[in-house]
Design a protein around this motif. Sequence first.
Motif, PDB file in Angstrom:
ATOM      1  N   THR A 164      18.325  42.561  39.415  1.00  0.00           N
ATOM      2  CA  THR A 164      18.535  43.385  40.613  1.00  0.00           C
ATOM      3  C   THR A 164      19.585  42.797  41.546  1.00  0.00           C
ATOM      4  O   THR A 164      19.945  43.445  42.534  1.00  0.00           O
ATOM      5  N   LEU A 165      20.062  41.565  41.272  1.00  0.00           N
ATOM      6  CA  LEU A 165      21.054  40.945  42.138  1.00  0.00           C
ATOM      7  C   LEU A 165      22.443  41.472  41.815  1.00  0.00           C
ATOM      8  O   LEU A 165      22.746  41.856  40.687  1.00  0.00           O
ATOM      9  N   LYS A 166      23.286  41.475  42.832  1.00  0.00           N
ATOM     10  CA  LYS A 166      24.677  41.848  42.624  1.00  0.00           C
ATOM     11  C   LYS A 166      25.462  40.635  42.159  1.00  0.00           C
ATOM     12  O   LYS A 166      24.929  39.536  41.991  1.00  0.00           O
ATOM     13  N   VAL A 224      35.198  35.211  45.033  1.00  0.00           N
ATOM     14  CA  VAL A 224      35.418  35.881  43.751  1.00  0.00           C
ATOM     15  C   VAL A 224      35.023  37.354  43.806  1.00  0.00           C
ATOM     16  O   VAL A 224      35.703  38.227  43.249  1.00  0.00           O
ATOM     17  N   ALA A 225      33.922  37.669  44.502  1.00  0.00           N
ATOM     18  CA  ALA A 225      33.374  39.022  44.480  1.00  0.00           C
ATOM     19  C   ALA A 225      34.051  39.960  45.465  1.00  0.00           C
ATOM     20  O   ALA A 225      33.962  41.189  45.317  1.00  0.00           O
ATOM     21  N   GLN A 226      34.722  39.453  46.507  1.00  0.00           N
ATOM     22  CA  GLN A 226      35.305  40.331  47.523  1.00  0.00           C
ATOM     23  C   GLN A 226      36.386  41.242  46.944  1.00  0.00           C
ATOM     24  O   GLN A 226      36.364  42.463  47.182  1.00  0.00           O
ATOM     25  N   PRO A 227      37.388  40.741  46.170  1.00  0.00           N
ATOM     26  CA  PRO A 227      38.367  41.671  45.578  1.00  0.00           C
ATOM     27  C   PRO A 227      37.715  42.663  44.616  1.00  0.00           C
ATOM     28  O   PRO A 227      38.101  43.827  44.561  1.00  0.00           O
ATOM     29  N   ILE A 228      36.710  42.181  43.871  1.00  0.00           N
ATOM     30  CA  ILE A 228      36.024  43.092  42.946  1.00  0.00           C
ATOM     31  C   ILE A 228      35.275  44.166  43.728  1.00  0.00           C
ATOM     32  O   ILE A 228      35.203  45.332  43.298  1.00  0.00           O
ATOM     33  N   SER A 229      34.728  43.851  44.892  1.00  0.00           N
ATOM     34  CA  SER A 229      34.031  44.838  45.713  1.00  0.00           C
ATOM     35  C   SER A 229      35.008  45.914  46.193  1.00  0.00           C
ATOM     36  O   SER A 229      34.689  47.122  46.198  1.00  0.00           O
ATOM     37  N   ARG A 230      36.241  45.489  46.651  1.00  0.00           N
ATOM     38  CA  ARG A 230      37.227  46.493  47.080  1.00  0.00           C
ATOM     39  C   ARG A 230      37.627  47.385  45.912  1.00  0.00           C
ATOM     40  O   ARG A 230      37.744  48.611  46.054  1.00  0.00           O
ATOM     41  N   ASP A 244      47.164  36.329  41.722  1.00  0.00           N
ATOM     42  CA  ASP A 244      47.661  36.134  40.364  1.00  0.00           C
ATOM     43  C   ASP A 244      46.566  35.702  39.392  1.00  0.00           C
ATOM     44  O   ASP A 244      46.867  35.340  38.253  1.00  0.00           O
ATOM     45  N   ASP A 245      45.322  35.696  39.846  1.00  0.00           N
ATOM     46  CA  ASP A 245      44.239  35.287  38.961  1.00  0.00           C
ATOM     47  C   ASP A 245      43.765  36.471  38.126  1.00  0.00           C
ATOM     48  O   ASP A 245      44.398  37.536  38.093  1.00  0.00           O
ATOM     49  N   GLU A 246      42.624  36.265  37.423  1.00  0.00           N
ATOM     50  CA  GLU A 246      42.098  37.315  36.556  1.00  0.00           C
ATOM     51  C   GLU A 246      41.725  38.562  37.330  1.00  0.00           C
ATOM     52  O   GLU A 246      41.897  39.698  36.843  1.00  0.00           O
ATOM     53  N   VAL A 247      41.195  38.398  38.547  1.00  0.00           N
ATOM     54  CA  VAL A 247      40.818  39.557  39.352  1.00  0.00           C
ATOM     55  C   VAL A 247      42.061  40.343  39.750  1.00  0.00           C
ATOM     56  O   VAL A 247      42.085  41.595  39.747  1.00  0.00           O
ATOM     57  N   GLY A 248      43.179  39.637  40.107  1.00  0.00           N
ATOM     58  CA  GLY A 248      44.414  40.331  40.433  1.00  0.00           C
ATOM     59  C   GLY A 248      44.967  41.087  39.239  1.00  0.00           C
ATOM     60  O   GLY A 248      45.444  42.221  39.367  1.00  0.00           O
ATOM     61  N   ARG A 276      45.682  45.153  38.976  1.00  0.00           N
ATOM     62  CA  ARG A 276      46.938  45.766  38.552  1.00  0.00           C
ATOM     63  C   ARG A 276      46.728  46.667  37.336  1.00  0.00           C
ATOM     64  O   ARG A 276      47.305  47.760  37.249  1.00  0.00           O
ATOM     65  N   SER A 277      45.884  46.217  36.414  1.00  0.00           N
ATOM     66  CA  SER A 277      45.597  47.076  35.254  1.00  0.00           C
ATOM     67  C   SER A 277      44.913  48.364  35.691  1.00  0.00           C
ATOM     68  O   SER A 277      45.169  49.443  35.140  1.00  0.00           O
ATOM     69  N   PHE A 278      44.024  48.267  36.674  1.00  0.00           N
ATOM     70  CA  PHE A 278      43.350  49.470  37.152  1.00  0.00           C
ATOM     71  C   PHE A 278      44.320  50.423  37.844  1.00  0.00           C
ATOM     72  O   PHE A 278      44.231  51.653  37.680  1.00  0.00           O
TER      73      PHE A 278
END
Length: 631
Positions: free
Chosen positions: A8-10, A303-309, A332-336, A340-342
């Motif tokens: 149940t955790l995010k 780590v989670a803030q860019p994924i949340s946006r 420039d990391d994996e989240v970036g 860009r892919s999205f």
Amino acid sequence: MRLPLIGTLKLRGRLTLYVTLLAVVPLLASSLLGLRTTHGMMQQQVHEMLRIEAEGLKDLVEASLAERETSVRSWAEDALLREALLTGSYEQSDAVLSRLQLRYTTFTGLVLFTEDGRAVSASTAPLRDSFAGQEVVVRDSPWFKAALEGRFTSAMLTEEDPVFGMQVLHLAAPVMESRGGRRLGVLLAAYDWGQVGEVVKTALARARARKNDSFALEVRTEAGSLLFDSRGKGAGRIANAVTAEAINGPELSDVGDGWRFVALSDQEDVYGSVNQLSLGVLGIALAAVVVVSLSAFLLARGVAQPISRLNQAVRHIVQEGDLTQRLEAHGDDEVGELARSFVQMVGNLKETTLSLQRGTQVLTDTVAELTRAAEQQENNITRQAAALQETQVTAQEIKQTSLIASERATAVLQVATRAEELGQGGVNALTESMSGFQGMQDQVNEMAAQIGRLNERAQRIGGITLTVKGLADRSNMLALNAAIEAVRSGEHGKGFAIVAKEIRTLANQSIHSTAEVGTLLEDITQSILKTVELSEQGQERMDAGLMKARSSGESIQALSTIVQDNMSAVRQIAGAVSQQNAGIAQIFTAMTDLSTMMHDTMVGLQATQRVAQALRDVAEQMQQVARSYRV
């Protein structure tokens, strides 16, 4: 497997939890392992320290006892003591014993006894006088008996000596003649057992220096009886005590062989430092858990803030279908790279949606034209099918009528044939019934004759029964007369009276049985008469039935002739109906083939309509998908 709580955790919570566990679990494991190792080492050190103290106490006491025993044996060989026992003059022996006590303060008194247990000399006069009149007690004491045998004993160490007023160890040695080896008496040296407390003061001081106030030393016998306790008399046992003991072995022979020297201490005092260390380590571990949890939370948030946006943008596109919003990718990391892919995927989706909308419009127009052509063709085929259906229905009705007529003609022919067979069978059965009735009549007549003869025999049996009854009455009377005569005869007639009594009993039984037989014969006679009456009635009814059967046979014979005449007419009608049914079947077969062809055409047209409908549904779905996004 999805865990109930973690599932149940995010993402932020799971990252915080996982990083915390990865850092905390090894830390706690190493802390617990270190505490366990430290506790084990401390426990070994404590046991080793207690063992050393117990061994030290054992060595000191063993050496002291061995020295005291050697001193007492050497004193017992003093020439003045031997001379005093031989001459009976004890002034010099008193002086010797007094000097020995002054020199060796660990002894509370020395006494010289004769072989009969009488105290003749002592280190002090009051001590000698205290043994006056105690010869029997002295002789029965364990230390005196052991001295006579040339050995030492500690049997009376556990008690407070009534003479010395304290707990003493009786060390007694025999006084022997120098040349002959004859025993002259016994020298008793009362060792003050309280001197053991002086021996253990050093060990207790070391324990106090270590702040171990519960440290204690005990001396126990081989059986477990307490001989000495550094805490004093009446001290209770220490609960959950850590103990170590040393056993006085036979290597150095002394009175204390087999004694157990125990060193003990309370666990709380011994392991107090370890417990404080454990609390300190746990406090440090908790502080480390807090620091690690905070660091993990900050890391997870970064780590989670860019994924949340990115998640919010995806949710907006899914819920609103808005592809016009502007998306930005940072880092420039994996989240970036994921962002860009999205963004690129959203651009491709926008182009795909535009192409889909244009293709959907073309497909919709084509489906509409195909649907109109199919509807027109369906109307034409429907009219042709209706006309053919009416013709086929008419042919079906004619066929059904002809088939019914054929079936009915066949049924009438079968019924007529069955009627002919039944008529012939009825004639044969009636003939056989007539023969059976005639035979049955003969049997009834014979049965009536037999019943008549049976009635006559029953009447003859009744006459015989009356004769038997008369004989029984006469036997009864004769038995009565015989009994009277037996009474008159007195003693000589007693046997005859018994026989008369038995004859009378048999006569009474014969009378009773004859009466029952008469009753049964009367019932049999009534039954026979009733049977004769019923037989006569049955014969009359049989005669009437036989006449009716002859009349029925004549009627059935006439009916069989009529049925045979109708059979020829029914066969002619069935032949004509069969020829008519064959012609109508050929007409109906041709109409059926034509209807099948029309049905196949209709099925093909319906398949075309279903394909057109499917294309129309696909076009509508594509239009809905294309309209769900704004471009």
